[in-house]
Every structure is written in C-alpha cells, then in structure tokens.
Write a protein that holds these residues in place. Structure first.
Motif, PDB file in Angstrom:
ATOM      1  N   ARG A 196     -11.051   2.577  -1.970  1.00  0.00           N
ATOM      2  CA  ARG A 196     -10.494   1.287  -2.392  1.00  0.00           C
ATOM      3  C   ARG A 196     -10.213   1.346  -3.929  1.00  0.00           C
ATOM      4  O   ARG A 196      -9.347   0.496  -4.227  1.00  0.00           O
ATOM      5  N   ASP A 256     -13.812  -4.455   4.177  1.00  0.00           N
ATOM      6  CA  ASP A 256     -12.861  -3.820   3.346  1.00  0.00           C
ATOM      7  C   ASP A 256     -12.145  -2.853   4.175  1.00  0.00           C
ATOM      8  O   ASP A 256     -11.469  -2.060   3.571  1.00  0.00           O
ATOM      9  N   ALA A 300       0.500   4.657  11.083  1.00  0.00           N
ATOM     10  CA  ALA A 300       0.621   4.087   9.569  1.00  0.00           C
ATOM     11  C   ALA A 300       1.806   4.095   9.295  1.00  0.00           C
ATOM     12  O   ALA A 300       3.003   4.584  10.061  1.00  0.00           O
ATOM     13  N   CYS A 320      -7.180   7.649   6.675  1.00  0.00           N
ATOM     14  CA  CYS A 320      -7.666   7.671   8.078  1.00  0.00           C
ATOM     15  C   CYS A 320      -9.216   8.368   8.307  1.00  0.00           C
ATOM     16  O   CYS A 320      -9.233   9.421   8.011  1.00  0.00           O
ATOM     17  N   PHE A 333      -8.015   2.899   7.548  1.00  0.00           N
ATOM     18  CA  PHE A 333      -8.390   2.895   8.841  1.00  0.00           C
ATOM     19  C   PHE A 333      -9.592   3.575   9.252  1.00  0.00           C
ATOM     20  O   PHE A 333      -9.936   4.738   8.641  1.00  0.00           O
ATOM     21  N   VAL A 372      -4.145   1.311  -1.203  1.00  0.00           N
ATOM     22  CA  VAL A 372      -4.407   1.860   0.034  1.00  0.00           C
ATOM     23  C   VAL A 372      -4.636   0.950   1.117  1.00  0.00           C
ATOM     24  O   VAL A 372      -5.121  -0.136   1.115  1.00  0.00           O
ATOM     25  N   LYS A 373      -4.492   1.431   2.398  1.00  0.00           N
ATOM     26  CA  LYS A 373      -5.054   0.888   3.409  1.00  0.00           C
ATOM     27  C   LYS A 373      -6.130   1.926   4.119  1.00  0.00           C
ATOM     28  O   LYS A 373      -5.973   3.160   3.943  1.00  0.00           O
ATOM     29  N   THR A 422       2.541   3.446   5.680  1.00  0.00           N
ATOM     30  CA  THR A 422       2.819   3.730   4.443  1.00  0.00           C
ATOM     31  C   THR A 422       3.386   5.152   3.956  1.00  0.00           C
ATOM     32  O   THR A 422       3.845   5.938   5.008  1.00  0.00           O
ATOM     33  N   ASP A 478      -9.069  -1.963   6.948  1.00  0.00           N
ATOM     34  CA  ASP A 478      -7.877  -2.624   7.473  1.00  0.00           C
ATOM     35  C   ASP A 478      -7.777  -2.784   8.938  1.00  0.00           C
ATOM     36  O   ASP A 478      -7.304  -3.585   9.651  1.00  0.00           O
ATOM     37  N   TRP A 479      -8.209  -1.598   9.595  1.00  0.00           N
ATOM     38  CA  TRP A 479      -8.332  -1.343  10.928  1.00  0.00           C
ATOM     39  C   TRP A 479      -9.485  -0.632  11.425  1.00  0.00           C
ATOM     40  O   TRP A 479      -9.661   0.546  10.994  1.00  0.00           O
ATOM     41  N   SER A 526       0.918  -1.166  -0.014  1.00  0.00           N
ATOM     42  CA  SER A 526      -0.157  -0.122   0.030  1.00  0.00           C
ATOM     43  C   SER A 526       0.950   1.269   0.108  1.00  0.00           C
ATOM     44  O   SER A 526       1.942   1.265   0.589  1.00  0.00           O
ATOM     45  N   THR A 530      -2.198   5.504   3.647  1.00  0.00           N
ATOM     46  CA  THR A 530      -3.102   4.850   4.623  1.00  0.00           C
ATOM     47  C   THR A 530      -4.210   5.891   4.914  1.00  0.00           C
ATOM     48  O   THR A 530      -4.015   7.530   5.044  1.00  0.00           O
TER      49      THR A 530
END
Length: 226
Positions: free
Chosen positions: A25, A46, A69, A7, A34, A31-32, A71, A48-49, A2, A5
């Motif tokens: 996404r 979908d 993060a 947020c 959160f 990407v991640k 990334t 990640d956190w 990724s 990130t």
C-alpha cells in the motif's frame, strides 16, 4: 485511479501479511489489493477484495483474482516476499513501458537449459545477486510476477485455471507464446527485495517439487526437450 492490482494468497504465514499489505500500500504508485486467504481469518481494512476459503486452494485462486483485475498491470504476489522501498513498483512499470507487452517482471527467474532437468537450469534471485543489470530469462517464479493485465487476460484463460502448482511456469510460457528468453528477472534491484520463504510452508521443500516443474517445462516449452 489504481495502476496495479496486487493478488495475494495466504497460507500459514499470517505474521507476514500485515507487513506485506502495508509495504504494498505504501508504494509510490496507486494499487488495489486482492487477498485470497487459505488460512486463518484475518481483519484488515486495507484490502480491496477479500476472499476467505474453507480449504487450502493453493496457488490457482490468484489467477482467478487476476481475471477480475481492471488495472493496467497485475502483480501475482506470494506471502514470503518483502518490499524494502516504496518505489519498486514504479521502477518496474518504467521497465515495462520499454519492453514487449507480453513480458513478465519479477525478482526470481529461471533460464532453462534445453535437454537438461529443471533442477539444473540457471536459477536467478535478485536478493542474492551482485549484478547491476536485469537479465532476460524464460520463467519468472511465482514469488512475484508483474505483467500487463490485458496481455494476461488475452493469452491465458484465467477463468478456468485449474493448476494447483507450477502455474508460474505455464503463465510464463503462454505470455511468451511458448518462446524462450522473453521475461525479465530484476537482478539490478538486488536487496530491494527480501525473501523469507525458507520455512516448511515453501513449496520447493515438498517432495516431487522439481520433477513436477520439469514436467510442466516439458509440456509448455517444446524447446526444453531439444
């Protein structure tokens, strides 16, 4: 691996979340995601956190997530902004690669006018603009702030971030070493962004909003008082 990130925080806008998560996404760069949820529980595989809060912790949790993060870039993202195509993040990263490392990028920004109140500053919005080029500005507003993770984690002590509001002003100042005209409002992106933040949940509708932001500008941008 990724690259960014994202947020997210959610409060009373669950109807926006599914769409926003899908848009994030589907970006052309990996990407991640959160999510700190201040509102009702959601189910989405979908993410990640995912953190579910028992009370509305407002804006500060997104900086806690940013502190975790790993990334190259991190993006603070509100729950009232839609991405209208899949190449927005990729195009911002291209700009970031040609810009100072402490720069922040976003669709809404502020150019302060020293000696005048925050409400009388120049407020910039890409989705209301017909300009064909981006502009340098002093503050990137918290609707979306994309920046280098290493610079953010170096310049801002995110693990003890206690500010409930106006943290976008504080981070804009600290990332620029409290200097003016260091960030980029993405006016050239125009209606590639769509804001739906005109409801009663929007912070700008709260009593005292402009005065609280003026106080933050006075504290973190010394030139604003000149």
């Amino acid at each position: 691996m990724s690259l960014i990130t994202v947020c997210l925080t959610n409060w009373k806008r669950p109807e926006n979340l599914e769409k926003i998560i899908a848009q994030v996404r589907s970006q052309s760069v990996p990407v991640k995601i959160f999510l700190w949820n201040n509102g009702e529980s959601i189910i989405n595989n979908d993410i990640d956190w995912y953190v579910e809060s028992s009370h509305n912790a407002m804006c500060s949790p997104r900086w806690f997530m940013a502190a975790n993060a790993d990334t190259e870039f991190v993006c603070i993202y509100d729950d009232d902004l839609f991405l209208m195509d899949n190449n927005i993040f990729a195009d911002i990263v291209k700009l970031a690669d040609k810009s100072p490392r402490g720069s922040i990028f976003g669709p809404t920004g502020v150019t302060l006018k020293p000696g005048t109140h925050y409400r009388d500053a120049e407020h910039h919005y890409s989705f209301r603009s017909i300009k064909q080029e981006d502009i340098r500005c002093d503050i990137i507003k918290g609707s979306m702030m994309l920046m280098r993770t290493s610079e953010l984690q170096k310049k801002v002590n995110l693990n003890i971030f206690k500010f409930k509001r106006e943290e976008d002003i504080i981070v804009s100042a600290l990332m620029a070493d409290c200097q003016l005209n260091q960030h980029y409002c993405l006016l050239s992106f125009g209606d590639r962004f769509n804001s739906v933040g005109d409801d009663d949940v929007a912070l700008w509708r709260h009593d005292g909003h402009m005065d609280a932001r003026e106080l933050a500008c006075n504290e973190f941008f010394p030139q604003h008082n000149d």
